[in-house]
Motif scaffolding. Structure first.
Motif, PDB file in Angstrom:
ATOM      1  N   PRO A  92       0.827  -1.222   0.000  1.00 24.70           N
ATOM      2  CA  PRO A  92       0.000   0.000   0.000  1.00 24.70           C
ATOM      3  C   PRO A  92       0.856   1.266   0.000  1.00 24.70           C
ATOM      4  N   PHE A  93       0.516   2.156  -0.923  1.00 31.18           N
ATOM      5  CA  PHE A  93       1.171   3.470  -1.017  1.00 31.18           C
ATOM      6  C   PHE A  93       2.699   3.342  -1.068  1.00 31.18           C
ATOM      7  N   ARG A  94       3.149   2.361  -1.830  1.00 33.60           N
ATOM      8  CA  ARG A  94       4.588   2.078  -1.860  1.00 33.60           C
ATOM      9  C   ARG A  94       5.379   3.263  -2.398  1.00 33.60           C
ATOM     10  N   THR A  95       4.932   3.859  -3.498  1.00 35.48           N
ATOM     11  CA  THR A  95       5.700   4.938  -4.129  1.00 35.48           C
ATOM     12  C   THR A  95       5.769   6.174  -3.239  1.00 35.48           C
ATOM     13  N   SER A  96       4.641   6.572  -2.698  1.00 30.22           N
ATOM     14  CA  SER A  96       4.629   7.772  -1.852  1.00 30.22           C
ATOM     15  C   SER A  96       5.424   7.549  -0.561  1.00 30.22           C
ATOM     16  N   ARG A  97       5.317   6.369   0.000  1.00 28.15           N
ATOM     17  CA  ARG A  97       6.080   6.068   1.209  1.00 28.15           C
ATOM     18  C   ARG A  97       7.576   6.028   0.924  1.00 28.15           C
ATOM     19  N   LEU A  98       7.938   5.501  -0.261  1.00 29.94           N
ATOM     20  CA  LEU A  98       9.352   5.461  -0.631  1.00 29.94           C
ATOM     21  C   LEU A  98       9.908   6.871  -0.794  1.00 29.94           C
ATOM     22  N   ARG A  99       9.150   7.744  -1.452  1.00 29.23           N
ATOM     23  CA  ARG A  99       9.606   9.126  -1.622  1.00 29.23           C
ATOM     24  C   ARG A  99       9.752   9.826  -0.272  1.00 29.23           C
ATOM     25  N   LYS A 100       8.804   9.586   0.596  1.00 22.23           N
ATOM     26  CA  LYS A 100       8.870  10.209   1.915  1.00 22.23           C
ATOM     27  C   LYS A 100      10.076   9.712   2.709  1.00 22.23           C
ATOM     28  N   ALA A 101      10.352   8.405   2.602  1.00 21.53           N
ATOM     29  CA  ALA A 101      11.502   7.849   3.317  1.00 21.53           C
ATOM     30  C   ALA A 101      12.816   8.382   2.752  1.00 21.53           C
ATOM     31  N   LEU A 102      12.885   8.506   1.419  1.00 24.20           N
ATOM     32  CA  LEU A 102      14.100   9.051   0.809  1.00 24.20           C
ATOM     33  C   LEU A 102      14.328  10.501   1.229  1.00 24.20           C
ATOM     34  N   HIS A 103      13.249  11.252   1.307  1.00 24.36           N
ATOM     35  CA  HIS A 103      13.380  12.649   1.732  1.00 24.36           C
ATOM     36  C   HIS A 103      13.807  12.742   3.200  1.00 24.36           C
ATOM     37  N   ALA A 104      13.226  11.886   4.038  1.00 19.32           N
ATOM     38  CA  ALA A 104      13.565  11.928   5.463  1.00 19.32           C
ATOM     39  C   ALA A 104      14.983  11.449   5.722  1.00 19.32           C
ATOM     40  N   SER A 105      15.494  10.532   4.893  1.00 18.04           N
ATOM     41  CA  SER A 105      16.847  10.011   5.103  1.00 18.04           C
ATOM     42  C   SER A 105      17.934  10.983   4.670  1.00 18.04           C
ATOM     43  N   HIS A 106      17.559  12.036   3.914  1.00 18.67           N
ATOM     44  CA  HIS A 106      18.515  13.080   3.514  1.00 18.67           C
ATOM     45  C   HIS A 106      19.605  12.533   2.593  1.00 18.67           C
ATOM     46  N   VAL A 107      19.267  11.513   1.809  1.00 19.06           N
ATOM     47  CA  VAL A 107      20.274  10.897   0.945  1.00 19.06           C
ATOM     48  C   VAL A 107      20.643  11.787  -0.233  1.00 19.06           C
ATOM     49  N   ALA A 108      19.806  12.748  -0.569  1.00 15.91           N
ATOM     50  CA  ALA A 108      20.104  13.619  -1.703  1.00 15.91           C
ATOM     51  C   ALA A 108      21.239  14.589  -1.398  1.00 15.91           C
ATOM     52  N   HIS A 109      21.501  14.835  -0.125  1.00 14.38           N
ATOM     53  CA  HIS A 109      22.508  15.830   0.257  1.00 14.38           C
ATOM     54  C   HIS A 109      23.628  15.249   1.113  1.00 14.38           C
ATOM     55  N   ASP A 110      23.453  14.038   1.589  1.00 15.10           N
ATOM     56  CA  ASP A 110      24.449  13.430   2.474  1.00 15.10           C
ATOM     57  C   ASP A 110      25.016  12.193   1.788  1.00 15.10           C
ATOM     58  N   THR A 111      26.270  12.279   1.369  1.00 16.04           N
ATOM     59  CA  THR A 111      26.883  11.152   0.654  1.00 16.04           C
ATOM     60  C   THR A 111      27.003   9.925   1.546  1.00 16.04           C
ATOM     61  N   ALA A 112      27.389  10.118   2.789  1.00 17.85           N
ATOM     62  CA  ALA A 112      27.528   8.983   3.702  1.00 17.85           C
ATOM     63  C   ALA A 112      26.187   8.303   3.938  1.00 17.85           C
ATOM     64  N   GLN A 113      25.130   9.091   4.053  1.00 16.17           N
ATOM     65  CA  GLN A 113      23.808   8.507   4.268  1.00 16.17           C
ATOM     66  C   GLN A 113      23.335   7.764   3.022  1.00 16.17           C
ATOM     67  N   ARG A 114      23.671   8.303   1.841  1.00 17.57           N
ATOM     68  CA  ARG A 114      23.296   7.618   0.603  1.00 17.57           C
ATOM     69  C   ARG A 114      24.036   6.288   0.475  1.00 17.57           C
ATOM     70  N   ASP A 115      25.309   6.267   0.821  1.00 17.96           N
ATOM     71  CA  ASP A 115      26.054   5.005   0.790  1.00 17.96           C
ATOM     72  C   ASP A 115      25.479   4.008   1.789  1.00 17.96           C
ATOM     73  N   ARG A 116      25.055   4.491   2.924  1.00 18.27           N
ATOM     74  CA  ARG A 116      24.455   3.605   3.929  1.00 18.27           C
ATOM     75  C   ARG A 116      23.168   2.982   3.394  1.00 18.27           C
ATOM     76  N   MET A 117      22.350   3.802   2.743  1.00 15.66           N
ATOM     77  CA  MET A 117      21.096   3.296   2.191  1.00 15.66           C
ATOM     78  C   MET A 117      21.350   2.280   1.082  1.00 15.66           C
ATOM     79  N   LEU A 118      22.355   2.542   0.229  1.00 21.00           N
ATOM     80  CA  LEU A 118      22.660   1.608  -0.854  1.00 21.00           C
ATOM     81  C   LEU A 118      23.218   0.297  -0.312  1.00 21.00           C
ATOM     82  N   ARG A 119      24.000   0.359   0.739  1.00 19.20           N
ATOM     83  CA  ARG A 119      24.504  -0.880   1.343  1.00 19.20           C
ATOM     84  C   ARG A 119      23.365  -1.689   1.962  1.00 19.20           C
TER      85      ARG A 119
END
Length: 338
Positions: free
Chosen positions: A291-318
């Motif tokens: 349920p609401f997979r796309t909207s929840r994914l966008r919200k989680a990506l925004h909350a994780s700050h992966v667009a501006h934090d390289t270390a956080q983006r690497d953590r999410m990819l791992r």
């Protein structure tokens, strides 16, 4: 300057004028100056006598050679260690050792223990304890008359305040125990037992409502005020190491760990972003029927700050890589540990 000094200075100038070389003037200055004079002292002395001041590079070897021939060492401006000075230093060292190993002052004895500081507001605590004991005294007076049947006034005067006096004695004993070995001792148990009896007397005399008020405003408040006034902590100040204490600490740590609040040196913002990154990784591989997979994914990506934090983006990819290839974990060949 006196007449003799003027004449002596004139003699030095005349003698220096008769000398032909700078070396002879330097040696003459060393012979007539105080022993241990430095190169700069020689140059200043020659300047005062109206002579041309030799260069330091020229005068230094001559002065050093004269020092060596006369057994004078260069102290670099420090005071030379003469036999008299060494003797004074030895006397000072002996006096310091005598002061260090001097016998300590005798113990003043048990009757002269060092003064201890009372807790802040001790006098106010004593006053409140006295007033609360007044409530307890009134309860005891009426209880002795109406429940125990002691109607004689003088008999009641002699007996009714026994519980209040026992409470004060227990508080004083608890104070002594805490200051002696850090434990209130058995007096605390006796004090709370007396408080329980006072609660029984108040409830029996005035019922549940008025009796509860008499208990809280009487012995309970008085005992707490005595704790504060006498500098006694209700809880033991030492760190508990009993079995139940260890079990309680373990359960607390596990509950905090389940809630993600373990002490791992992360602040609240870091924990929020880490959880959002893990949530984004899980939603990325979730089925289309979530349920609401796309909207929840966008919200989680925004909350994780992966667009501006390289270390956080690497953590999410791992995290995403681990979740995607979790099934291949069992297929990994590992060497035998035996």
């Amino acid at each position: 300057m006196s007449t003799d000094e003027v004449g002596l200075a004139t003699d030095h100038e005349a003698e220096l004028d008769r000398l032909r070389t700078k070396k002879e003037q330097i040696l003459y200055a060393l012979d007539h100056m105080p022993r241990g004079s430095s190169v700069e002292d020689v140059r200043r002395w020659l300047s005062k006598k109206g002579q041309q001041v030799p260069a330091r590079s020229y005068a230094a070897p001559i002065v050093n050679d004269w020092r060596a021939r006369n057994g004078i060492t260069d102290t670099s401006g420090h005071i030379p260690l003469t036999p008299e000075l060494i003797a004074k230093l030895e006397e000072a060292e002996a006096a310091a050792l005598a002061d260090t190993f001097a016998p300590a002052e005798p113990d003043p004895g048990p009757g002269h223990s060092p003064a201890t500081t009372e807790p802040a507001g001790a006098k106010g605590f004593y006053l409140v304890a006295l007033l609360s004991i007044g409530v307890s005294v009134d309860t005891s007076w009426r209880f002795f008359e109406q429940r125990l049947g002691i109607t004689d006034t003088w008999e009641r005067v002699a007996l009714f305040s026994v519980m209040e006096a026992a409470l004060v004695a227990c508080g004083w004993a608890m104070r002594g125990g805490v200051r002696r070995d850090g434990r209130p001792g058995p007096a605390r148990l006796v004090a709370w037992a007396l408080t329980a009896f006072a609660a029984f007397a108040a409830l029996s005399l005035s019922g549940p409502v008025a009796g509860t008020a008499r208990v809280l405003l009487g012995p309970v408040l008085g005992l707490v005020m005595l704790h504060l006034a006498l500098g006694i902590e209700i809880r033991a100040t030492r760190h508990k190491t009993t079995t139940w204490a260890r079990v309680g600490r373990e359960l607390r740590e596990r509950c905090l760990s389940l809630l993600g609040l373990g002490d791992d040196h992360r602040d609240a913002l870091a924990r929020t972003r880490d959880r959002a990154a893990l949530r984004a990784a899980k939603l990325a591989i979730a089925s289309r029927w979530t349920p609401f997979r796309t909207s929840r994914l966008r919200k989680a990506l925004h909350a994780s700050h992966v667009a501006h934090d390289t270390a956080q983006r690497d953590r999410m990819l791992r995290e995403l890589g681990v979740l995607q290839h979790a099934k291949k974990l069992a297929e990994t060949n590992q060497p035998s540990p035996w």
